[in-house]
Design a protein around this motif. Sequence first.
Motif, PDB file in Angstrom:
ATOM      1  N   ILE A 279     -40.445  15.588 -31.063  1.00 45.16           N
ATOM      2  CA  ILE A 279     -39.440  14.517 -31.076  1.00 45.16           C
ATOM      3  C   ILE A 279     -39.500  13.752 -29.764  1.00 45.16           C
ATOM      4  CG2 ILE A 279     -36.952  14.056 -31.049  1.00 45.16           C
ATOM      5  CD1 ILE A 279     -36.627  16.347 -33.055  1.00 45.16           C
ATOM      6  N   GLY A 280     -39.663  14.492 -28.648  1.00 42.72           N
ATOM      7  CA  GLY A 280     -39.779  13.855 -27.344  1.00 42.72           C
ATOM      8  C   GLY A 280     -40.952  12.885 -27.279  1.00 42.72           C
ATOM      9  N   PHE A 281     -42.106  13.327 -27.844  1.00 41.38           N
ATOM     10  CA  PHE A 281     -43.298  12.467 -27.849  1.00 41.38           C
ATOM     11  C   PHE A 281     -43.053  11.197 -28.653  1.00 41.38           C
ATOM     12  CE2 PHE A 281     -45.775  16.255 -26.631  1.00 41.38           C
ATOM     13  CZ  PHE A 281     -46.592  15.680 -25.681  1.00 41.38           C
ATOM     14  N   LEU A 282     -42.302  11.324 -29.747  1.00 36.02           N
ATOM     15  CA  LEU A 282     -42.160  10.197 -30.662  1.00 36.02           C
ATOM     16  C   LEU A 282     -41.061   9.229 -30.251  1.00 36.02           C
ATOM     17  CD1 LEU A 282     -42.699  12.018 -34.067  1.00 36.02           C
ATOM     18  CD2 LEU A 282     -44.317  10.644 -32.754  1.00 36.02           C
ATOM     19  N   LEU A 283     -40.208   9.650 -29.299  1.00 37.84           N
ATOM     20  CA  LEU A 283     -39.139   8.746 -28.872  1.00 37.84           C
ATOM     21  C   LEU A 283     -39.754   7.508 -28.233  1.00 37.84           C
ATOM     22  CD1 LEU A 283     -36.406  11.063 -27.322  1.00 37.84           C
ATOM     23  CD2 LEU A 283     -36.266   9.682 -29.401  1.00 37.84           C
ATOM     24  N   PRO A 284     -39.158   6.334 -28.489  1.00 31.68           N
ATOM     25  CA  PRO A 284     -39.701   5.114 -27.893  1.00 31.68           C
ATOM     26  C   PRO A 284     -39.514   5.138 -26.373  1.00 31.68           C
ATOM     27  CG  PRO A 284     -37.597   4.684 -28.957  1.00 31.68           C
ATOM     28  CD  PRO A 284     -37.973   6.090 -29.309  1.00 31.68           C
ATOM     29  N   GLY A 285     -40.428   4.483 -25.684  1.00 33.19           N
ATOM     30  CA  GLY A 285     -40.311   4.363 -24.238  1.00 33.19           C
ATOM     31  C   GLY A 285     -40.813   5.611 -23.536  1.00 33.19           C
ATOM     32  N   ASN A 286     -40.759   5.600 -22.231  1.00 30.37           N
ATOM     33  CA  ASN A 286     -41.263   6.712 -21.442  1.00 30.37           C
ATOM     34  C   ASN A 286     -40.116   7.285 -20.622  1.00 30.37           C
ATOM     35  OD1 ASN A 286     -42.987   8.503 -20.479  1.00 30.37           O
ATOM     36  ND2 ASN A 286     -44.284   7.075 -19.331  1.00 30.37           N
ATOM     37  N   TRP A 287     -39.445   8.254 -21.213  1.00 27.04           N
ATOM     38  CA  TRP A 287     -38.246   8.800 -20.594  1.00 27.04           C
ATOM     39  C   TRP A 287     -38.602   9.727 -19.442  1.00 27.04           C
ATOM     40  CZ3 TRP A 287     -33.078   8.426 -22.608  1.00 27.04           C
ATOM     41  CH2 TRP A 287     -32.980   7.578 -23.738  1.00 27.04           C
TER      42      TRP A 287
END
Lengths: 271, 371
Positions: free
Chosen positions: B141-149
């Motif tokens: 889920i982290g990988f697929l979240l938009p942007g670079n958190w």
Amino acid sequence: MLDLRLKKVSLGYGDQLVLEGIELEAKPGEILGVIGPNGCGKSTLIRGISRIITPSSGRIFIDGQNIDVMSRSNLARMVAVVPQSPLLPESFTAFELVLMGRTPHLGRFSYEGEKDVAIVQRAMEVTQTIAFARRRLKELSGGERQRLVIARALAQEPKVMLLDEPTAHLDINYQVEILDLVSQLCRQQGLIVVATLHNLNLASQYCDQLVMLHGGRIYSRGSPGAVINKQAIKEVYGAEVYVYPHPVNSLPMTFIVPSEDGHRQRSRKLG
Amino acid sequence: MAKENIARKSAALELSHVSAGKKVLLYHLGWRNRLYAIAGLGLLLVLVIVLASAIGSTHISLSTVGSMLLARLPFVEIPTAWVGSLEIIIFDIRLPRVMLAGLVGAALAVAGATYQGLFRNPLADPYLIGVAQGAALGAVIGFLLPGNWHIASFGFIPLLAFAGALMAVAVVYAVARVGKTLPMTTLILAGVALGAFLASITSYLVITSGEKLHGIVTWLLGSFSLARWGEVMVVLPYVLVGTVVIWFYARPLNVMQLDEEQAQQLGINVERVKLILLAAATLITAAAVCFCGTIGFVGIIIPHAVRLIWGPDHRFLLPLSTLAGASFLILADAVARTVMAPAEIPIGVITAFLGAPFFLFLLRQKRRAIF
């Protein structure tokens, strides 16, 4: 004086009561035998006194103390249990198993010391298990393992020892050996011993007092001579037996007679 | 007659007194050997750390690495006889990676030993009750979240992986609990079921992930390539505290190798011990997984190898597994980054490839039931 007392104790699982209103009293240096047919609540009684299950009503006292308010380790210093066919970790050594009996005497951060090793050694000498102290449990026979579990119970230095069918699954020589040992320990160390037994003749030979359970209640109690008789066994076990005095010590011995059909079939085969 | 019998037995007991002292000595001998083993594995770990730091694309000699490490210790004065850039390679690149691999290896091995002991099941591993599947889903889920958190210089992914792992275990625990007790079989079943459910979601997300697929798969297979001191410092407290807590519960864990009823009758508060050990083992597993993905095989094979060699007593099994796990994963990682350099092989491939033959060899050698 030290004693074990059950006052109007009812025990069961969930809503289902197995034992109801049990009144018992056991004294040091005496073996109290609990007898009764399968499912009458013998093991439940043992589990109640060792607080695996808590009574739905009534109270259990050891030395005047209610066991409900004791911590687990306090209780384990008072009461040791020899369970019926216990699960043992096969790759542990005999010594390691008996050393586990010291658990209730040790704090979280303390390790076994000289004193604990000495007590374990003594327990293993008394039970004649020291000779195979370094062997792994899986290499040992049923009788040897049973003696180790008794040694473990002794290492707890308990005041009360509860034995659940200590001779089940053992050959006759081991049965005698184990019960000789138990009665010797009971008298020498002034232990309170409560043992469930399904063999009426062993119960009669080894127990000072007997309690016969029937339908979740105490049917009768007293000396073996008072408890074991033809009528009681017919009523409690539903079995036709003959009871005669033992030729050597006159304690009651129970004899079975095969039913007519079985008897005839057998003689026909033989003839 | 019964009385005569007892008298005869008592006489026999007096005789058996004689050779007792020797037996106790023998017993202590068994302990002493295992204490030497702890010291030996500790020493081995230090050597492995030095060795793994020396290996890499830039050749640095063992003695140089050794002096560099010694020079950093307090009260040790060693004249600096090396170039500064080597120091940067060792202390900023290789050592954090070695340390993280060591921490993760220690964590997985000690957690594996704990789960196997708790469940009395030789097949239990640190991922059994859904930790890995929860972590994987969180990470994906982290990988697929938009942007670079980024939160406090760390990627969002480890945090989500950590949260996923803990959430999965919390759900499994809540489902499996019966009143005040926690039946272990129910717990395993709930863990397996929830794990399968989470894994199915993860698989779906992975195959629909498009161009992010490569990063995800690399994480899932496990890698230490991004290890820095920051990561080490985040994982360290969890692993340290969890491992120490687990070590202190070694004796109760031994007693719980009997059934739960016997353990209670020996004075163990079984439910409390289960809860504490589960929490500690899960926390260190989650911490180990969150930065470097799920690394298989360490948690199951190291405890078994230790058990084969030094026996089942958890007071030795747990610290020995910790040390052996650390050394093993450091070596495996050293192999992973050097064999095909500059490319890296996923560490999970190495752990199985190196570990399995060694384990089979041990199994054959000892030929005894280990559990």
